[in-house]
Design a protein around this motif. Structure first.
Motif, PDB file in Angstrom:
ATOM      1  N   UNK A  44       0.728  -1.217  -0.042  1.00 58.97           N
ATOM      2  CA  UNK A  44       0.058   0.065   0.035  1.00 58.97           C
ATOM      3  C   UNK A  44       0.754   1.270   0.026  1.00 58.97           C
ATOM      4  N   UNK A  45       2.227   0.961  -0.118  1.00 55.11           N
ATOM      5  CA  UNK A  45       2.892   2.251  -0.234  1.00 55.11           C
ATOM      6  C   UNK A  45       3.077   2.942  -1.399  1.00 55.11           C
ATOM      7  N   UNK A  46       3.525   4.247  -1.385  1.00 63.34           N
ATOM      8  CA  UNK A  46       3.375   4.849  -2.986  1.00 63.34           C
ATOM      9  C   UNK A  46       4.015   6.175  -2.666  1.00 63.34           C
ATOM     10  N   UNK A  47       4.592   6.798  -3.563  1.00 66.26           N
ATOM     11  CA  UNK A  47       5.159   8.197  -3.354  1.00 66.26           C
ATOM     12  C   UNK A  47       4.085   8.883  -4.185  1.00 66.26           C
ATOM     13  N   UNK A  48       3.032   8.433  -4.532  1.00 65.73           N
ATOM     14  CA  UNK A  48       1.874   9.353  -5.381  1.00 65.73           C
ATOM     15  C   UNK A  48       0.824   9.468  -4.073  1.00 65.73           C
ATOM     16  N   UNK A  49      -0.201  10.349  -4.607  1.00 63.93           N
ATOM     17  CA  UNK A  49      -1.220  10.354  -3.519  1.00 63.93           C
ATOM     18  C   UNK A  49      -1.987   9.147  -3.276  1.00 63.93           C
ATOM     19  N   UNK A  50      -2.084   8.333  -4.305  1.00 66.85           N
ATOM     20  CA  UNK A  50      -3.076   6.871  -4.325  1.00 66.85           C
ATOM     21  C   UNK A  50      -1.914   5.730  -4.494  1.00 66.85           C
ATOM     22  N   UNK A  51      -2.237   4.680  -3.536  1.00 67.30           N
ATOM     23  CA  UNK A  51      -1.343   3.443  -4.083  1.00 67.30           C
ATOM     24  C   UNK A  51      -1.822   2.637  -5.157  1.00 67.30           C
ATOM     25  N   UNK A  52      -0.672   1.776  -5.579  1.00 66.33           N
ATOM     26  CA  UNK A  52      -1.047   1.055  -6.946  1.00 66.33           C
ATOM     27  C   UNK A  52      -1.883  -0.211  -6.619  1.00 66.33           C
ATOM     28  N   UNK A  95       0.251 -10.088  -0.465  1.00 69.06           N
ATOM     29  CA  UNK A  95       1.720  -9.899   0.411  1.00 69.06           C
ATOM     30  C   UNK A  95       2.797  -9.471  -0.308  1.00 69.06           C
ATOM     31  N   UNK A  96       3.740  -8.745   0.059  1.00 64.50           N
ATOM     32  CA  UNK A  96       4.914  -8.616  -0.702  1.00 64.50           C
ATOM     33  C   UNK A  96       5.543  -9.899  -0.742  1.00 64.50           C
ATOM     34  N   UNK A  97       6.194 -10.214  -1.743  1.00 62.85           N
ATOM     35  CA  UNK A  97       6.835 -11.616  -1.959  1.00 62.85           C
ATOM     36  C   UNK A  97       7.800 -12.233  -0.909  1.00 62.85           C
ATOM     37  N   UNK A  98       8.546 -11.430  -0.564  1.00 68.40           N
ATOM     38  CA  UNK A  98       9.567 -11.870   0.712  1.00 68.40           C
ATOM     39  C   UNK A  98       8.829 -12.286   1.760  1.00 68.40           C
ATOM     40  N   UNK A 144      10.028  -4.183 -11.123  1.00 65.95           N
ATOM     41  CA  UNK A 144      11.085  -3.046 -11.107  1.00 65.95           C
ATOM     42  C   UNK A 144      10.600  -1.795 -11.601  1.00 65.95           C
ATOM     43  N   UNK A 145       9.890  -1.554 -12.481  1.00 65.59           N
ATOM     44  CA  UNK A 145       9.437  -0.357 -13.014  1.00 65.59           C
ATOM     45  C   UNK A 145       8.606   0.264 -12.040  1.00 65.59           C
ATOM     46  N   UNK A 146       7.658  -0.640 -11.450  1.00 66.01           N
ATOM     47  CA  UNK A 146       6.634   0.166 -10.004  1.00 66.01           C
ATOM     48  C   UNK A 146       7.557   0.576  -9.120  1.00 66.01           C
ATOM     49  N   UNK A 147       8.617  -0.365  -8.793  1.00 64.42           N
ATOM     50  CA  UNK A 147       9.251  -0.066  -7.658  1.00 64.42           C
ATOM     51  C   UNK A 147       9.976   1.437  -7.869  1.00 64.42           C
ATOM     52  N   UNK A 148      10.544   1.695  -8.937  1.00 64.56           N
ATOM     53  CA  UNK A 148      10.992   3.028  -9.556  1.00 64.56           C
ATOM     54  C   UNK A 148       9.976   4.104  -9.391  1.00 64.56           C
TER      55      UNK A 148
END
Length: 210
Positions: A44-52, A95-98, A144-148
């Motif tokens: 749920x984390x994002x540098x935008x106002x909304x999560x992805x 769930x995040x993969x790790x 990878x693209x979403x992470x960046x």
């Protein structure tokens, strides 16, 4: 308490789904689209106002899978790409993969039952070694693209910390079709509408109606 274990959820269609014993008739396409649009990647984390949302991610993976394919994918194969995370929309949790290995075998079995019901509902063909490898490449490039662009990891952190071996894309694979600001997470209603539209087109194509 006694009796059979159950975990009911009431869906927007007013249908109810037992997450512990799902059947292919327990939801409609709108339920799935909205569930995926309201389920978020990256914790749920994002540098935008909304999560992805997982809905938007699923469309990205479909676009990348189409782009990297040596020949056009069949409608059934494209459905498999679009619905690769569909169980998360019914569960409402990505769930995040790790973290997944720490959730235990019960969680893995629950996800497998949901995947089985989805496979039956949408007649999704099984993966083989080649199709699975190609899918994982598209999925990891999307990650990878979403992470960046969405979360704010650096390129070096994506490689060293997240251990993703692919370079992030510069261009948003969805921008040409949907316009807007590249890589910006969509509101839930928009993500659900776009996912549902893509799902319906592929179902019609698979059934020879287009």
């Amino acid at each position: 308490m006694s009796g059979e274990a159950r975990a009911w959820v009431r869906l927007p269609s007013r249908r109810h789904l037992n997450l512990l014993a799902p059947t292919p008739l327990d939801w409609d396409d709108e339920d799935l689209a909205m569930g995926l649009a309201r389920t978020y990647r990256w914790g749920g984390h994002s540098r935008w106002p909304l999560p992805l949302s997982v809905a938007q991610h699923s469309l990205t993976v479909l676009a990348l899978s189409r782009a990297q394919a040596e020949k056009p994918l069949s409608p059934a194969a494209e459905l498999r790409e679009l619905l690769h995370d569909a169980d998360e929309g019914l569960l409402g949790f990505d769930a995040i993969s790790p973290l997944k290995p720490f959730l235990g075998p019960e969680y893995k079995a629950l996800a497998a039952r949901l995947e089985g019901a989805i496979t039956l509902r949408y007649q999704i063909p099984a993966w083989n070694l080649t199709t699975k490898k190609n899918h994982k490449r598209a999925d990891r490039i999307a990650a990878a693209s979403e992470a960046l662009h969405v979360v704010g990891w650096s390129r070096d952190e994506i490689r060293r910390t997240l251990k993703i071996p692919y370079q992030p894309l510069d261009d948003d694979p969805l921008h040409q079709e949907y316009a807007g600001i590249p890589w910006e997470p969509w509101p839930a209603d928009m993500a659900a509408e776009r996912f549902l539209a893509a799902l319906r087109v592929l179902l019609r194509k698979r059934d020879g109606q287009v």
